[in-house]
Write a protein that holds these residues in place. Structure first.
Motif, PDB file in Angstrom:
ATOM      1  N   TYR A  10      10.830  22.655  40.476  1.00  0.00           N
ATOM      2  CA  TYR A  10      10.748  24.753  41.584  1.00  0.00           C
ATOM      3  C   TYR A  10      11.444  25.814  41.559  1.00  0.00           C
ATOM      4  CZ  TYR A  10       5.586  23.337  43.484  1.00  0.00           C
ATOM      5  OH  TYR A  10       4.551  22.118  43.686  1.00  0.00           O
ATOM      6  N   TYR A  11      11.463  26.781  41.381  1.00  0.00           N
ATOM      7  CA  TYR A  11      11.824  28.124  42.073  1.00  0.00           C
ATOM      8  C   TYR A  11      11.797  29.102  42.689  1.00  0.00           C
ATOM      9  CZ  TYR A  11       9.589  30.858  38.816  1.00  0.00           C
ATOM     10  OH  TYR A  11       8.634  31.974  38.300  1.00  0.00           O
ATOM     11  N   THR A  26       8.168  32.496  48.059  1.00  0.00           N
ATOM     12  CA  THR A  26       7.621  31.506  48.088  1.00  0.00           C
ATOM     13  C   THR A  26       7.887  30.306  46.969  1.00  0.00           C
ATOM     14  OG1 THR A  26       5.842  32.436  49.976  1.00  0.00           O
ATOM     15  CG2 THR A  26       5.149  30.042  48.530  1.00  0.00           C
ATOM     16  N   PRO A  27       8.186  29.147  46.882  1.00  0.00           N
ATOM     17  CA  PRO A  27       8.492  28.356  45.739  1.00  0.00           C
ATOM     18  C   PRO A  27       7.169  28.794  44.775  1.00  0.00           C
ATOM     19  CG  PRO A  27       9.295  27.599  47.394  1.00  0.00           C
ATOM     20  CD  PRO A  27       8.291  28.675  47.954  1.00  0.00           C
ATOM     21  N   SER A  28       7.646  28.147  43.165  1.00  0.00           N
ATOM     22  CA  SER A  28       6.687  28.283  42.508  1.00  0.00           C
ATOM     23  C   SER A  28       7.535  27.220  41.732  1.00  0.00           C
ATOM     24  CB  SER A  28       6.324  29.253  41.468  1.00  0.00           C
ATOM     25  OG  SER A  28       6.252  30.583  42.501  1.00  0.00           O
ATOM     26  N   ALA A  75       5.961  33.393  32.573  1.00  0.00           N
ATOM     27  CA  ALA A  75       6.597  33.998  33.699  1.00  0.00           C
ATOM     28  C   ALA A  75       7.903  33.456  34.552  1.00  0.00           C
ATOM     29  CB  ALA A  75       5.545  34.064  35.147  1.00  0.00           C
ATOM     30  N   ALA A  76       7.777  31.944  34.328  1.00  0.00           N
ATOM     31  CA  ALA A  76       9.351  31.389  34.991  1.00  0.00           C
ATOM     32  C   ALA A  76      10.351  31.834  33.945  1.00  0.00           C
ATOM     33  CB  ALA A  76       9.187  29.945  35.131  1.00  0.00           C
ATOM     34  N   ALA A  77      10.277  32.013  32.466  1.00  0.00           N
ATOM     35  CA  ALA A  77      11.410  32.531  31.739  1.00  0.00           C
ATOM     36  C   ALA A  77      11.361  33.571  31.901  1.00  0.00           C
ATOM     37  CB  ALA A  77      11.012  32.317  30.379  1.00  0.00           C
ATOM     38  N   SER A  78      10.308  34.863  31.943  1.00  0.00           N
ATOM     39  CA  SER A  78      11.175  35.705  32.866  1.00  0.00           C
ATOM     40  C   SER A  78      12.070  35.719  34.290  1.00  0.00           C
ATOM     41  CB  SER A  78      10.043  36.732  32.702  1.00  0.00           C
ATOM     42  OG  SER A  78      10.571  38.469  33.178  1.00  0.00           O
ATOM     43  N   ASP A  79      11.758  35.574  34.793  1.00  0.00           N
ATOM     44  CA  ASP A  79      11.886  35.096  36.308  1.00  0.00           C
ATOM     45  C   ASP A  79      13.640  34.447  35.952  1.00  0.00           C
ATOM     46  OD1 ASP A  79      10.075  36.282  37.652  1.00  0.00           O
ATOM     47  OD2 ASP A  79       9.118  34.694  37.909  1.00  0.00           O
ATOM     48  N   LEU A  80      13.482  33.732  35.415  1.00  0.00           N
ATOM     49  CA  LEU A  80      15.252  33.180  35.731  1.00  0.00           C
ATOM     50  C   LEU A  80      15.922  33.652  34.585  1.00  0.00           C
ATOM     51  CD1 LEU A  80      13.634  30.811  37.260  1.00  0.00           C
ATOM     52  CD2 LEU A  80      14.499  29.345  36.041  1.00  0.00           C
ATOM     53  N   SER A 185       6.868  24.252  51.137  1.00  0.00           N
ATOM     54  CA  SER A 185       6.580  25.360  51.060  1.00  0.00           C
ATOM     55  C   SER A 185       7.597  26.734  51.635  1.00  0.00           C
ATOM     56  CB  SER A 185       5.886  24.748  52.303  1.00  0.00           C
ATOM     57  OG  SER A 185       6.692  25.129  53.425  1.00  0.00           O
ATOM     58  N   GLU A 186       8.629  26.953  51.092  1.00  0.00           N
ATOM     59  CA  GLU A 186       9.654  27.259  51.404  1.00  0.00           C
ATOM     60  C   GLU A 186      10.966  26.347  51.173  1.00  0.00           C
ATOM     61  OE1 GLU A 186       9.113  28.992  55.591  1.00  0.00           O
ATOM     62  OE2 GLU A 186      10.628  27.569  56.185  1.00  0.00           O
TER      63      GLU A 186
END
Length: 198
Positions: A10-11, A26-28, A75-80, A185-186
């Motif tokens: 998760y990140y 919130t983790p995804s 989306a994850a690539a963009s965030d990271l 959850s957090e």
């Protein structure tokens, strides 16, 4: 105890306040984990007195996290990595990209069937490496690897220190089951009784 598995990667995105303290979204889920390799660099100093080592200090400086994953979503690539998603939902990487740090959580299965859980509080990732190969006589999977620098966080814990990792083993003495069930959850925040010192 030895670990025999790795999953639940998760990140959580980080927002920094005016004073630099981190708050976590919130983790995804990030991706399906294949491998995680964490190496740590220590700042080390030795004070010599009376012809010998009188004091030795070793402190966390930084670390490197190398993640082997099945696939990193847009989306994850963009965030990271700081890459952008255009109007056609195509991921665009530019030379000016530079992703913001995120928190990374995962768990490793132990030989006894229980899990060891981790949160790395501040990881700054680079561009994922991609290995591609043509299909030959046998099937070879090509999966991305993403490498990040692990840093201490700015926000102090209850003992006035800068944590960089949280780690707990399921089933250990004193570990409340709620900590385990709420791990994703957090991002875990350290808890210390008022007035305790490390």
């Amino acid at each position: 105890m030895a670990t025999i598995g790795l999953d639940r990667l998760y990140y959580a995105k980080i927002t920094e306040g005016e004073n630099g303290d981190e708050t976590y979204e919130t983790p995804s889920p990030l991706a399906k984990a294949i491998s995680a390799e964490l190496s740590v660099e220590l700042a080390e100093a030795t004070l010599y007195a009376d012809d010998g080592a009188a004091e030795v200090i070793k402190e966390f400086q930084s670390g490197t996290l190398s993640l082997g994953i099945d696939d990193i979503g847009v989306a994850a690539a963009s965030d990271l990595t700081g890459a952008t998603i255009d109007d056609n939902h195509v991921l665009i990487s530019t030379s000016e990209d530079g992703g913001d740090p995120v928190a990374i959580g995962f768990r490793a299965k132990k030989a006894n069937g229980k899990y060891r859980y981790f949160w790395l509080y501040r990881v700054k990732f680079g561009i994922p490496a991609t290995n591609l190969a043509t299909k030959g006589d046998s099937i070879t999977f090509s999966t991305p690897t993403i490498e990040g620098t692990v840093l201490r966080r700015n926000k102090l814990d209850g003992q006035g220190r800068h944590p960089w990792k949280a780690e707990v083993s399921e089933g250990d003495d004193g570990v409340n089951q709620e900590i385990i069930t709420g791990w994703y959850s957090e991002v875990y925040e350290p808890v210390f009784a008022a007035g305790t010192e490390g």
